[in-house]
Design an enzyme around this catalytic site. Structure first.
Site, short mmCIF file in Angstrom:
data_model
loop_
_atom_site.label_atom_id
_atom_site.label_comp_id
_atom_site.label_asym_id
_atom_site.label_seq_id
_atom_site.Cartn_x
_atom_site.Cartn_y
_atom_site.Cartn_z
N ASP A 12 -44.33 82.51 13.66
CA ASP A 12 -44.30 81.08 13.95
C ASP A 12 -44.98 80.83 15.28
O ASP A 12 -44.94 81.67 16.18
CB ASP A 12 -42.85 80.57 13.99
CG ASP A 12 -42.75 79.08 13.73
OD1 ASP A 12 -42.19 78.69 12.70
OD2 ASP A 12 -43.25 78.29 14.57
N SER A 72 -50.50 81.76 15.67
CA SER A 72 -50.93 80.66 14.81
C SER A 72 -51.74 81.17 13.63
O SER A 72 -52.52 82.13 13.76
CB SER A 72 -51.79 79.67 15.62
OG SER A 72 -52.35 78.70 14.78
N GLY A 118 -39.74 79.70 11.46
CA GLY A 118 -38.76 79.00 12.27
C GLY A 118 -38.51 77.59 11.82
O GLY A 118 -37.59 76.93 12.33
N SER A 172 -45.87 74.18 -1.17
CA SER A 172 -46.60 72.92 -1.29
C SER A 172 -45.62 71.75 -1.32
O SER A 172 -44.44 71.90 -0.99
CB SER A 172 -47.48 72.94 -2.53
OG SER A 172 -48.36 71.83 -2.53
N LYS A 184 -46.55 68.73 8.53
CA LYS A 184 -45.97 68.02 7.38
C LYS A 184 -45.72 66.53 7.61
O LYS A 184 -45.40 65.83 6.66
CB LYS A 184 -44.65 68.69 6.97
CG LYS A 184 -44.76 70.18 6.68
CD LYS A 184 -43.42 70.77 6.33
CE LYS A 184 -43.52 72.28 6.08
NZ LYS A 184 -43.74 73.03 7.34
N SER A 200 -34.15 68.40 6.52
CA SER A 200 -35.25 69.12 7.15
C SER A 200 -35.80 68.31 8.33
O SER A 200 -35.52 67.13 8.48
CB SER A 200 -36.37 69.37 6.14
OG SER A 200 -36.96 68.15 5.74
N LYS A 227 -46.31 65.47 -2.30
CA LYS A 227 -47.31 64.57 -1.71
C LYS A 227 -48.73 65.03 -1.99
O LYS A 227 -49.69 64.30 -1.74
CB LYS A 227 -47.07 64.43 -0.21
CG LYS A 227 -45.78 63.69 0.12
CD LYS A 227 -45.51 63.65 1.61
CE LYS A 227 -44.28 62.80 1.91
NZ LYS A 227 -43.05 63.30 1.25
N GLU A 263 -48.39 56.24 3.60
CA GLU A 263 -47.17 56.29 2.79
C GLU A 263 -47.36 55.50 1.50
O GLU A 263 -47.95 54.42 1.50
CB GLU A 263 -46.00 55.71 3.59
CG GLU A 263 -44.65 55.93 2.94
CD GLU A 263 -43.52 55.51 3.86
OE1 GLU A 263 -42.46 56.14 3.81
OE2 GLU A 263 -43.70 54.53 4.62
N LYS A 310 -52.68 69.42 1.67
CA LYS A 310 -51.86 70.35 0.89
C LYS A 310 -52.44 70.55 -0.51
O LYS A 310 -52.30 71.63 -1.09
CB LYS A 310 -50.42 69.85 0.81
CG LYS A 310 -49.68 69.83 2.14
CD LYS A 310 -49.56 71.22 2.76
CE LYS A 310 -48.54 72.09 2.07
NZ LYS A 310 -48.38 73.40 2.76
#
Length: 631
Positions: free
Chosen positions: A311, A340, A288, A405, A366, A449, A408, A541, A420
């Protein structure tokens, strides 16, 4: 009236023939050497001429033409039919009639009739064209960028469409042979570089970019030149997208931010993907989400035996379910399951029920800053969720398992990135240990996204600003959601064992430039109408993302934009030691509610994991993205 159009046109032609015949006395005076012939021969010859010509017009289907859209071809066909009709008359008159009249007289009558028919049809076409334009007092003046075939076709459709909201004022084109010429009365007012000032001078506030064959770099540069708060720009899609035969005016769309990225889109190897998906049961975890839902859209095009969407968030799963059912109907072999990937027993039941042949694992947390404050959730969902899904796939004989993947994961500076990278290790550890083919696909930021910076910028611009960027030096690789899904599908088709697929995403994009371009495309001027504010780097970040860990180990594939990175293998024993350390850290976190131990363990189990402050400081003020070397 349109129901009787052919009949009315037929009666009109008959009347025109009568007018032409009535002028025969004038013709004999003008051409004194013509002869009418014996009494009674004239009516017979005239009727035979009319019958032969009408039959020729019917055979050539001139009455089936829509004369409001007629071009030179329709007029030439009408004249050819008239010539053939007259030739047939000459043959039949000599064979059937004993008394003929002057060839010159009959030829003059036939010519006069053809001229009348051409004049009436051309007059009708002109009337329709001018009446359409006259009936549109509120039509918006517009300039067309590009005077090639697409631009001319667009002009033709606008001029002949009574519902068009546009009135074409001028063209702009970079061909010197076209500048200062006219196309159907519309001037080519200059080169494309002159478009903006001349459009302002002519008070034109809309432009249509109509050069679908132009490469992405030149398109990007021209769209940047046209970016102005007073000009609204629409564009035609690429040449390949125009093949579906829709009217060209219906394919106009707003300039999207991806038009300014300066990179050609990837092309999917349909045959390879067809072999992967057709007739197979396909499971998409996280189906989803942004990438997962686009994967589902792409997968159903290849006629799978069944598509299973899995999902934990029922709203997203419901949305993609209803979208696919609306588009393909109830006959679509679609199943939606809520659950899950953290729950091994739920996965066992899922795999046992559907026995999937192919699994695309897109389920993951994410959001980088959120995972910095909740690292235990990133580990449970991303790492152990992937481990549970991999083990279920192995136990149930799945043919191919593809992990989604991220860039990042390369030299990560965040918990999300490190988690990840561990997911990639889980997949790597299965090499030689399973009959299932495992692979991972790594790509950069996805435009549009959930969590992407683009929707955030759009909301901020709509609210009047300011637009916030964390650091003006940040650069990122971008791709569209359909590109990401296509890359995953083709990588799945290529996968043999343990590959890590990477997309060549072209040149990186500065976030500050992205923000400025989005503001301009929204009709505003950066820093004057809408401010851009720097807020500081968020937790985890870094200033740039890398796509490759070891560029010297990069290998080309059959697709020029997809590469394989080879890494040292991770053995099952090594992975087990890493997972044991992580599990101990999770248990400690539950007892002490102190998440710092998770970050400490991540540094031990992911050697490339560094703190963002360390990495960002090493870059200095002039941040440049590394250019990967391709072997």
């Amino acid at each position: 009236m349109s129901r009787f159009r052919k009949q009315l046109l037929f009666l009109c032609d008959a009347l025109l023939f009568a007018v032409a015949v009535a002028g025969y006395k004038f013709i004999t005076v003008l051409l004194p050497y013509t002869e009418v012939g014996a009494k009674g021969s004239f009516p017979k010859n005239v009727l035979l001429l009319y019958g032969c010509t009408v039959i020729a017009q019917l055979l050539f289907k001139t009455y089936d033409s829509l004369w409001r859209y007629a071009e030179s071809r329709e007029y030439l066909v009408l004249m050819c039919a008239a010539v053939c009709g007259f030739g047939a008359y000459e043959i039949f008159s000599r064979a059937l009639l004993h008394e003929t009249i002057s060839f010159v007289l009959l030829a003059a009558i036939a010519s006069l009739w053809v001229l009348e028919m051409l004049a009436v049809r051309f007059g009708y076409r002109m009337y329709r064209t001018f009446s359409i334009q006259r009936d549109q007092p509120g039509a918006v003046p517009v300039a067309i960028i590009g005077a090639g075939s697409a631009g001319v076709q667009l002009l033709n459709e606008i001029q002949h469409n009574p519902n068009s909201r546009y009135h074409v004022q001028c063209f702009f084109d970079d061909d010197p042979a076209k500048v200062n010429k006219r196309i159907r009365g519309v001037p080519i007012s200059g080169f494309i570089s002159q478009a903006l000032p001349r459009m302002r001078a002519m008070d034109i506030h809309e432009a249509i970019f109509a050069i679908p064959s132009m490469d992405e770099l030149h398109r990007k540069e021209i769209l940047r030149q046209l970016a102005d708060r007073s000009i609204r720009v629409s564009t035609l899609p690429s040449t390949l997208e125009l093949i579906d035969q829709k009217p060209i005016r219906q394919q106009l769309r707003e300039v999207r931010i991806e038009d300014l990225l300066g990179r050609d889109t990837i092309e999917l190897d349909i045959s390879a993907v067809e072999g992967l998906l057709s007739g197979r049961t396909v499971l998409v975890t996280g189906g989803g989400g942004s990438i997962g839902s686009e994967l589902c859209r792409q997968i159903v095009k290849h006629r799978p035996k069944r598509l299973v969407i899995f999902d934990i968030y029922e709203n997203n799963a419901y949305d993609i379910q209803q979208e696919l059912l609306y588009q393909y109907g109830r006959e679509l072999p679609l199943s939606v399951e809520i659950g899950s990937v953290r729950d091994p027993r739920r996965l066992e039941l899922l795999f046992d029920t559907y026995k999937p042949d192919v699994v695309f694992h897109a389920a993951a947390h994410k959001h980088v800053p959120l995972m910095e404050t909740s690292p235990q959730e990133a580990i449970r969902n991303n790492v152990f969720g992937t481990l549970n899904t991999v083990r279920a796939a192995d136990a149930h004989g799945v043919k191919k398992f593809i992990l989604i993947s991220t860039d990042k994961a390369v030299n990560p500076t965040s918990v999300m990135g490190a988690s990840k990278r561990l997911c990639e290790m889980v997949v790597q550890s299965m090499a030689g240990c399973s009959a299932t083919t495992f692979a991972a696909v790594r790509f950069g930021n996805v435009l549009g996204s959930n969590g992407s910076v683009v929707p955030l910028f759009r909301r901020q611009i709509a609210a009047g600003g300011p637009v916030t960027v964390t650091d003006k030096r940040i650069i990122r690789y971008f791709m569209t959601i359909p590109e990401a899904a296509q890359l995953v599908l083709e990588a799945g088709a290529m996968a043999k064992q343990n590959e890590l697929f990477v997309l060549d995403m072209g040149r990186p994009v500065k976030i500050i430039e992205l923000a400025e371009n989005m503001i301009r495309l929204s009709g505003y001027e950066p820093y004057r109408d809408i401010e851009i504010v720097e807020t500081g780097l968020r937790p985890g970040e870094k200033l740039y993302e890398e796509l490759l860990i070891a560029s010297r180990d990069l290998e080309k594939t059959g697709n020029g934009m997809i590469f394989v990175e080879h890494q040292p293998p991770v053995t099952p024993e090594e992975l087990e030691r890493k997972l044991t350390l992580l599990n101990d850290a999770l248990e400690k976190t539950m007892r002490t509610e102190d998440v710092s131990c998770i970050r400490e363990v991540l540094h031990r189990v992911v050697p490339t994991f560094h703190e963002p402050e360390e990495v960002n400081a090493a870059q200095g003020e002039e941040v440049k993205a590394p250019v990967p070397a391709v072997s």
